[in-house]
Design a protein around this motif. Structure first.
Motif, PDB file in Angstrom:
ATOM      1  N   GLU A  28       0.831  -1.200   0.000  1.00  0.00           N
ATOM      2  CA  GLU A  28       0.000   0.000   0.000  1.00  0.00           C
ATOM      3  C   GLU A  28       0.870   1.256   0.000  1.00  0.00           C
ATOM      4  OE1 GLU A  28      -3.634   1.978   2.640  1.00  0.00           O
ATOM      5  OE2 GLU A  28      -2.967  -0.076   3.010  1.00  0.00           O
ATOM      6  N   ALA A  29       2.013   1.188   0.668  1.00  0.00           N
ATOM      7  CA  ALA A  29       2.933   2.330   0.686  1.00  0.00           C
ATOM      8  C   ALA A  29       3.754   2.399  -0.601  1.00  0.00           C
ATOM      9  CB  ALA A  29       3.857   2.226   1.894  1.00  0.00           C
ATOM     10  N   ALA A  30       4.122   1.238  -1.149  1.00  0.00           N
ATOM     11  CA  ALA A  30       5.000   1.218  -2.317  1.00  0.00           C
ATOM     12  C   ALA A  30       4.287   1.649  -3.589  1.00  0.00           C
ATOM     13  CB  ALA A  30       5.579  -0.183  -2.508  1.00  0.00           C
ATOM     14  N   LEU A  31       3.002   1.366  -3.706  1.00  0.00           N
ATOM     15  CA  LEU A  31       2.283   1.678  -4.942  1.00  0.00           C
ATOM     16  C   LEU A  31       2.322   3.169  -5.279  1.00  0.00           C
ATOM     17  CD1 LEU A  31       0.602   0.626  -7.275  1.00  0.00           C
ATOM     18  CD2 LEU A  31      -1.444   0.904  -5.854  1.00  0.00           C
ATOM     19  N   PRO A  32       1.928   4.084  -4.374  1.00  0.00           N
ATOM     20  CA  PRO A  32       2.009   5.498  -4.739  1.00  0.00           C
ATOM     21  C   PRO A  32       3.443   5.992  -4.903  1.00  0.00           C
ATOM     22  CG  PRO A  32       1.389   5.264  -2.434  1.00  0.00           C
ATOM     23  CD  PRO A  32       1.326   3.905  -3.033  1.00  0.00           C
ATOM     24  N   CYS A  33       4.380   5.422  -4.138  1.00  0.00           N
ATOM     25  CA  CYS A  33       5.785   5.842  -4.258  1.00  0.00           C
ATOM     26  C   CYS A  33       6.351   5.484  -5.633  1.00  0.00           C
ATOM     27  CB  CYS A  33       6.621   5.198  -3.159  1.00  0.00           C
ATOM     28  SG  CYS A  33       6.275   5.814  -1.499  1.00  0.00           S
TER      29      CYS A  33
ATOM     30  N   LEU B  87       4.607   4.769  -8.326  1.00  0.00           N
ATOM     31  CA  LEU B  87       3.869   5.506  -9.346  1.00  0.00           C
ATOM     32  C   LEU B  87       4.382   6.939  -9.453  1.00  0.00           C
ATOM     33  CD1 LEU B  87       1.576   5.588 -11.403  1.00  0.00           C
ATOM     34  CD2 LEU B  87       0.013   6.193  -9.537  1.00  0.00           C
ATOM     35  N   GLY B  88       4.630   7.569  -8.308  1.00  0.00           N
ATOM     36  CA  GLY B  88       5.179   8.921  -8.318  1.00  0.00           C
ATOM     37  C   GLY B  88       6.562   8.968  -8.935  1.00  0.00           C
ATOM     38  N   ALA B  89       7.395   7.951  -8.644  1.00  0.00           N
ATOM     39  CA  ALA B  89       8.740   7.901  -9.235  1.00  0.00           C
ATOM     40  C   ALA B  89       8.660   7.752 -10.748  1.00  0.00           C
ATOM     41  CB  ALA B  89       9.531   6.750  -8.624  1.00  0.00           C
ATOM     42  N   ALA B  90       7.731   6.907 -11.213  1.00  0.00           N
ATOM     43  CA  ALA B  90       7.579   6.706 -12.656  1.00  0.00           C
ATOM     44  C   ALA B  90       7.121   7.996 -13.342  1.00  0.00           C
ATOM     45  CB  ALA B  90       6.580   5.581 -12.919  1.00  0.00           C
ATOM     46  N   LEU B  91       6.173   8.697 -12.722  1.00  0.00           N
ATOM     47  CA  LEU B  91       5.706   9.957 -13.307  1.00  0.00           C
ATOM     48  C   LEU B  91       6.808  11.008 -13.292  1.00  0.00           C
ATOM     49  CD1 LEU B  91       2.116  10.190 -11.761  1.00  0.00           C
ATOM     50  CD2 LEU B  91       2.733   9.622 -14.125  1.00  0.00           C
ATOM     51  N   GLY B  92       7.586  11.041 -12.195  1.00  0.00           N
ATOM     52  CA  GLY B  92       8.680  11.997 -12.109  1.00  0.00           C
ATOM     53  C   GLY B  92       9.760  11.749 -13.142  1.00  0.00           C
ATOM     54  N   VAL B  93      10.117  10.477 -13.330  1.00  0.00           N
ATOM     55  CA  VAL B  93      11.128  10.129 -14.330  1.00  0.00           C
ATOM     56  C   VAL B  93      10.618  10.440 -15.737  1.00  0.00           C
ATOM     57  CG1 VAL B  93      12.374   8.210 -15.387  1.00  0.00           C
ATOM     58  CG2 VAL B  93      12.282   8.417 -12.906  1.00  0.00           C
ATOM     59  N   GLY B  94       9.337  10.173 -15.967  1.00  0.00           N
ATOM     60  CA  GLY B  94       8.768  10.497 -17.277  1.00  0.00           C
ATOM     61  C   GLY B  94       8.788  11.988 -17.557  1.00  0.00           C
ATOM     62  N   LEU B  95       8.453  12.791 -16.546  1.00  0.00           N
ATOM     63  CA  LEU B  95       8.502  14.247 -16.715  1.00  0.00           C
ATOM     64  C   LEU B  95       9.930  14.722 -16.924  1.00  0.00           C
ATOM     65  CD1 LEU B  95       7.009  16.954 -16.672  1.00  0.00           C
ATOM     66  CD2 LEU B  95       7.282  16.973 -14.180  1.00  0.00           C
ATOM     67  N   ALA B  96      10.871  14.121 -16.180  1.00  0.00           N
ATOM     68  CA  ALA B  96      12.281  14.492 -16.348  1.00  0.00           C
ATOM     69  C   ALA B  96      12.775  14.155 -17.756  1.00  0.00           C
ATOM     70  CB  ALA B  96      13.139  13.782 -15.304  1.00  0.00           C
ATOM     71  N   ALA B  97      12.356  13.005 -18.273  1.00  0.00           N
ATOM     72  CA  ALA B  97      12.750  12.627 -19.636  1.00  0.00           C
ATOM     73  C   ALA B  97      12.205  13.617 -20.660  1.00  0.00           C
ATOM     74  CB  ALA B  97      12.253  11.211 -19.940  1.00  0.00           C
TER      75      ALA B  97
ATOM     76  N   LEU C 174      17.169   6.155 -13.462  1.00  0.00           N
ATOM     77  CA  LEU C 174      16.079   5.199 -13.245  1.00  0.00           C
ATOM     78  C   LEU C 174      16.334   4.340 -12.016  1.00  0.00           C
ATOM     79  CD1 LEU C 174      15.584   4.040 -16.959  1.00  0.00           C
ATOM     80  CD2 LEU C 174      14.341   5.816 -15.732  1.00  0.00           C
ATOM     81  N   VAL C 175      17.585   3.912 -11.848  1.00  0.00           N
ATOM     82  CA  VAL C 175      17.934   3.068 -10.705  1.00  0.00           C
ATOM     83  C   VAL C 175      17.726   3.821  -9.395  1.00  0.00           C
ATOM     84  CG1 VAL C 175      19.819   1.854  -9.545  1.00  0.00           C
ATOM     85  CG2 VAL C 175      19.545   1.659 -12.032  1.00  0.00           C
ATOM     86  N   TRP C 176      18.227   5.068  -9.335  1.00  0.00           N
ATOM     87  CA  TRP C 176      18.098   5.847  -8.106  1.00  0.00           C
ATOM     88  C   TRP C 176      16.648   6.200  -7.827  1.00  0.00           C
ATOM     89  CZ3 TRP C 176      21.200   6.083  -4.250  1.00  0.00           C
ATOM     90  CH2 TRP C 176      22.572   5.959  -4.424  1.00  0.00           C
ATOM     91  N   ALA C 177      15.875   6.447  -8.855  1.00  0.00           N
ATOM     92  CA  ALA C 177      14.447   6.744  -8.659  1.00  0.00           C
ATOM     93  C   ALA C 177      13.738   5.537  -8.053  1.00  0.00           C
ATOM     94  CB  ALA C 177      13.803   7.135  -9.985  1.00  0.00           C
ATOM     95  N   GLY C 178      14.006   4.335  -8.579  1.00  0.00           N
ATOM     96  CA  GLY C 178      13.396   3.127  -8.042  1.00  0.00           C
ATOM     97  C   GLY C 178      13.838   2.842  -6.619  1.00  0.00           C
ATOM     98  N   LEU C 179      15.142   2.991  -6.345  1.00  0.00           N
ATOM     99  CA  LEU C 179      15.654   2.746  -4.996  1.00  0.00           C
ATOM    100  C   LEU C 179      15.082   3.749  -4.002  1.00  0.00           C
ATOM    101  CD1 LEU C 179      19.423   1.911  -5.691  1.00  0.00           C
ATOM    102  CD2 LEU C 179      17.600   0.335  -5.017  1.00  0.00           C
ATOM    103  N   SER C 180      14.985   5.000  -4.406  1.00  0.00           N
ATOM    104  CA  SER C 180      14.435   6.026  -3.512  1.00  0.00           C
ATOM    105  C   SER C 180      12.972   5.756  -3.197  1.00  0.00           C
ATOM    106  CB  SER C 180      14.599   7.411  -4.150  1.00  0.00           C
ATOM    107  OG  SER C 180      15.962   7.732  -4.352  1.00  0.00           O
ATOM    108  N   ALA C 181      12.213   5.344  -4.212  1.00  0.00           N
ATOM    109  CA  ALA C 181      10.795   5.027  -3.987  1.00  0.00           C
ATOM    110  C   ALA C 181      10.654   3.845  -3.038  1.00  0.00           C
ATOM    111  CB  ALA C 181      10.115   4.732  -5.323  1.00  0.00           C
TER     112      ALA C 181
END
Length: 215
Positions: A137-142, A144-154, A180-187
């Motif tokens: 439940e905690a990982a799903l929004p994290c 998802l937010g990381a994926a959206l952030g990386v997409g916006l950064a790209a 991508l690796v750091w975004a996933g690890l941070s999430a």
């Protein structure tokens, strides 16, 4: 009329004209004043020496001047700003803000559904299974937010060169695998940290007390 080459960092275009004609058209108090002169040299290796000679020539002038090379003028490090450090500090501050919001939300969710988790343990769910639900439940929004952030950064890395062309002294953003690796690890780290205390509470819960509503 003449045709000149484009200047990379003048994205809005530029205009050339006769200075004497323009100067005579200004009010008397502004005549003879300029903001900067650009000097073109034939040998780029002597630009620093020429800049020093210009400063020495006007050393006794009542109007102070500063002659610098174009490379030095466009070097963002000369203004004392480390963009990499600023970017890293902003990212860390943002991650702590996300951690606070996520941890608060997960703690509230577990607190409101404490009896439901007790029911799950009653029907056979292990501590690990219940904790896994909280982590998911905690990982799903994290994530998802990381994926959206990386997409916006790209997307920004593709459009930014149009606003800040190479040569202006600002480092252009890049998208690498390590981003991508750091975004996933941070999430994952935020999800783990925000669900740690609620998971510990679930592990130590008294099922009978939780089912009775006395939490």
């Amino acid at each position: 009329m003449a045709i000149t080459d484009d200047v990379a960092y003048m994205t809005q275009g530029y205009m050339q004209g006769n200075y004497d004609y323009m100067d005579k058209a200004r009010v008397l108090s502004d005549q003879g004043k300029v903001g900067q002169f650009r000097v073109m040299v034939t040998d780029p290796s002597h630009t620093a020496d020429i800049a020093e000679r210009i400063d020495n020539a006007f050393a006794n002038s009542t109007t102070p001047i500063q002659s610098i090379t174009e490379k030095a003028a466009l070097d963002i490090s000369n203004v004392g700003m480390d963009l990499a450090s600023v970017d890293r500090d902003v990212a860390i501050a943002g991650m702590f803000m996300v951690l606070f919001l996520t941890a608060n939300g997960i703690a509230q969710a577990v607190r409101e559904r404490f009896a439901e988790f007790a029911t799950l343990k009653t029907i056979g769910f292990s501590d690990g299974g219940v904790i896994a639900l909280v982590f998911a439940e905690a990982a799903l929004p994290c994530l998802l937010g990381a994926a959206l952030g990386v997409g916006l950064a790209a997307l920004i890395t593709k459009v930014m060169p149009g606003f800040l062309p190479p040569g202006q002294g600002f480092p252009l953003p890049t998208m690498t695998v390590m981003v991508l690796v750091w975004a996933g690890l941070s999430a994952a780290l935020v999800a783990f940290a925000s669900s740690a205390l609620p998971a510990l509470r679930l592990k130590q819960m008294d099922i009978a007390t939780a089912l009775s509503g006395r939490t």
